[in-house]
Design a protein around this motif. Structure first.
Motif, short mmCIF file in Angstrom:
data_model
loop_
_atom_site.label_atom_id
_atom_site.label_comp_id
_atom_site.label_asym_id
_atom_site.label_seq_id
_atom_site.Cartn_x
_atom_site.Cartn_y
_atom_site.Cartn_z
N LEU A 165 103.57 58.80 47.97
CA LEU A 165 104.76 59.64 48.07
C LEU A 165 105.80 59.02 48.98
O LEU A 165 107.01 59.04 48.70
CB LEU A 165 104.37 61.04 48.58
N MET A 166 105.35 58.45 50.10
CA MET A 166 106.28 57.83 51.05
C MET A 166 106.94 56.59 50.44
O MET A 166 108.05 56.22 50.81
CB MET A 166 105.54 57.45 52.34
N LEU A 167 106.26 55.96 49.49
CA LEU A 167 106.81 54.77 48.84
C LEU A 167 107.70 55.13 47.65
O LEU A 167 108.18 54.24 46.94
CB LEU A 167 105.67 53.86 48.37
N GLY A 168 107.91 56.43 47.43
CA GLY A 168 108.84 56.87 46.39
C GLY A 168 108.22 57.43 45.13
O GLY A 168 108.94 57.78 44.19
N ALA A 169 106.91 57.51 45.07
CA ALA A 169 106.25 58.06 43.88
C ALA A 169 106.45 59.56 43.80
O ALA A 169 106.54 60.25 44.82
CB ALA A 169 104.76 57.73 43.90
N THR A 170 106.51 60.09 42.60
CA THR A 170 106.57 61.53 42.39
C THR A 170 105.15 62.09 42.49
O THR A 170 104.17 61.34 42.38
CB THR A 170 107.14 61.86 41.01
N PRO A 171 105.01 63.39 42.70
CA PRO A 171 103.66 63.98 42.72
C PRO A 171 102.86 63.66 41.45
O PRO A 171 101.66 63.40 41.51
CB PRO A 171 103.93 65.47 42.85
N LYS A 172 103.54 63.65 40.31
CA LYS A 172 102.86 63.34 39.05
C LYS A 172 102.31 61.93 39.05
O LYS A 172 101.17 61.68 38.63
CB LYS A 172 103.83 63.52 37.88
N MET A 173 103.12 60.98 39.54
CA MET A 173 102.68 59.59 39.61
C MET A 173 101.56 59.41 40.63
O MET A 173 100.59 58.69 40.38
CB MET A 173 103.87 58.69 39.95
N ALA A 174 101.70 60.06 41.78
CA ALA A 174 100.72 59.90 42.86
C ALA A 174 99.36 60.47 42.48
O ALA A 174 98.32 59.97 42.91
CB ALA A 174 101.23 60.58 44.12
N ALA A 175 99.34 61.53 41.66
CA ALA A 175 98.08 62.19 41.31
C ALA A 175 97.59 61.82 39.92
O ALA A 175 96.57 62.35 39.47
CB ALA A 175 98.25 63.71 41.40
N ARG A 176 98.27 60.92 39.25
CA ARG A 176 97.96 60.60 37.85
C ARG A 176 96.51 60.17 37.65
O ARG A 176 95.80 60.66 36.77
CB ARG A 176 98.90 59.51 37.34
N THR A 177 96.04 59.23 38.46
CA THR A 177 94.67 58.72 38.30
C THR A 177 93.64 59.83 38.51
O THR A 177 92.66 59.94 37.75
CB THR A 177 94.41 57.58 39.31
N ILE A 178 93.86 60.66 39.53
CA ILE A 178 92.93 61.75 39.82
C ILE A 178 92.93 62.77 38.69
O ILE A 178 91.87 63.27 38.29
CB ILE A 178 93.31 62.42 41.16
N VAL A 179 94.11 63.07 38.15
CA VAL A 179 94.22 64.02 37.04
C VAL A 179 93.49 63.48 35.82
O VAL A 179 92.75 64.22 35.14
CB VAL A 179 95.71 64.28 36.70
N ASN A 180 93.67 62.20 35.51
CA ASN A 180 92.99 61.60 34.36
C ASN A 180 91.47 61.60 34.54
O ASN A 180 90.72 61.85 33.60
CB ASN A 180 93.48 60.16 34.16
N GLU A 181 91.01 61.31 35.76
CA GLU A 181 89.56 61.32 36.03
C GLU A 181 88.99 62.73 35.90
O GLU A 181 87.87 62.91 35.40
CB GLU A 181 89.29 60.77 37.43
N ALA A 182 89.74 63.72 36.33
CA ALA A 182 89.29 65.11 36.22
C ALA A 182 89.18 65.52 34.75
O ALA A 182 88.21 66.16 34.33
CB ALA A 182 90.25 66.03 36.95
N PHE A 183 90.17 65.14 33.96
CA PHE A 183 90.15 65.46 32.52
C PHE A 183 88.99 64.76 31.83
O PHE A 183 88.27 65.37 31.03
CB PHE A 183 91.47 65.04 31.87
N ASP A 184 88.79 63.49 32.16
CA ASP A 184 87.71 62.71 31.55
C ASP A 184 86.35 63.31 31.88
O ASP A 184 85.48 63.44 31.02
CB ASP A 184 87.79 61.26 32.04
N ALA A 185 86.15 63.68 33.15
CA ALA A 185 84.87 64.25 33.58
C ALA A 185 84.61 65.59 32.89
O ALA A 185 83.47 65.93 32.59
CB ALA A 185 84.86 64.44 35.09
N ALA A 186 85.67 66.35 32.62
CA ALA A 186 85.52 67.68 32.04
C ALA A 186 85.16 67.64 30.56
O ALA A 186 84.41 68.49 30.07
CB ALA A 186 86.80 68.47 32.24
N ILE A 187 85.69 66.66 29.83
CA ILE A 187 85.43 66.62 28.38
C ILE A 187 84.22 65.76 28.02
O ILE A 187 83.74 65.82 26.89
CB ILE A 187 86.66 66.12 27.60
N LEU A 188 83.73 64.96 28.98
CA LEU A 188 82.62 64.05 28.68
C LEU A 188 81.36 64.75 28.17
O LEU A 188 80.75 64.28 27.21
CB LEU A 188 82.30 63.21 29.92
N PRO A 189 80.93 65.89 28.76
CA PRO A 189 79.73 66.56 28.24
C PRO A 189 79.88 66.98 26.77
O PRO A 189 78.91 66.90 26.01
CB PRO A 189 79.59 67.78 29.15
#
Length: 259
Positions: A165-189
């Motif tokens: 965030l301090m380097l100029g990223a938006t919240p969406k950009m800063a949390a993108r990897t975590i959001v994708n990992e959460a989605f992946d973990a949820a649909i994997l079963p």
């Protein structure tokens, strides 16, 4: 082919499997006998009560009964998600969980009933309730996994997110990897269940139809449709949650805020 009825004695004999588990736990020194006993009693009582309730609803088909049962399912599923997640959840995140469950499951259910199987009348409980139960139950599991992964991911990566965030990223950009990992973990079963279906195991609904005398081919057709409906419901509820949920960790100034 006639359905083979189970006598009370035959049903009682099936509880031998519970005793086997209890003996194993006792011998291994694993203190879960009480949990197993409570789970077994709860399962038995709940299924008996649900059986009598569904028998009444099926014999007295009415849209009000169907809507009430679906409402109870949704409320219980949301409550169960909140109970399963051990980490702290903000009020905003709890609200997003409820919105995602209701929006995702109801949209998927209505599409499945009206477009895929074209149910008439729309409130026919013999179809509406069992299908709703499968979609809501699997979506509940998906959301539970997504909540834990998203919440723990953002809290555990606080420094990295704030740096981005301090380097100029938006919240969406800063949390993108975590959001994708959460989605992946949820649909994997759900994906894993689809991979093993038909070879490793036969699903419950398909098994039930075959045991009741339906053609295996007809049972397969319904199972494929149901599994695709479950996949859609889980995907929709989880993507709604992660896309809306990550925003609850940021304020209007794009600052990371963790209660």
């Amino acid at each position: 082919m006639d359905t083979t009825d189970l006598s009370i004695f035959q049903l009682i004999v099936a509880y031998v499997f519970v005793l086997i588990l209890m003996v194993i736990l006792k011998r291994r020194g694993i203190p879960r006998e009480k949990e197993v006993l409570i789970a077994t009693i709860r399962m038995t009582v709940q299924l008996i009560l649900v059986g009598y309730l569904l028998a009444y609803v099926f014999d007295h088909s009415h849209p009000l009964y169907t809507v009430l049962i679906i409402a109870v399912m949704e409320i219980f599923s949301i409550f169960n998600i909140l109970k399963r997640v051990k980490s702290v959840l903000s009020t905003r995140l709890k609200r997003i969980i409820a919105i995602s469950m209701l929006g995702g499951t109801l949209a998927s259910l209505l599409y499945f009933l009206y477009v895929v199987i074209q149910l008439t009348p729309w409130y026919e409980p013999r179809y509406f309730i069992p299908i709703a139960g499968m979609l809501i139950g699997n979506s509940m599991t998906g959301i539970s996994l997504g909540v834990s992964r998203l919440n723990d991911g953002i809290r555990g990566n606080r420094a990295a997110i704030e740096t981005a965030l301090m380097l100029g990223a938006t919240p969406k950009m800063a949390a993108r990897t975590i959001v994708n990992e959460a989605f992946d973990a949820a649909i994997l079963p759900t994906i894993n269940s689809m991979v093993g279906m038909g070879i490793v195991f036969l699903p419950g609904m398909m098994t039930g139809q075959i045991l009741s005398g339906s053609s295996p081919l007809l049972a397969i057709e319904y199972q494929i449709a149901i599994m695709l409906g479950i996949l859609g419901s889980v995907s929709l509820t989880v993507i709604l949650f992660v896309q809306l949920g990550y925003r609850t960790f940021f304020n209007r100034y794009s600052q990371l805020v963790i209660d």
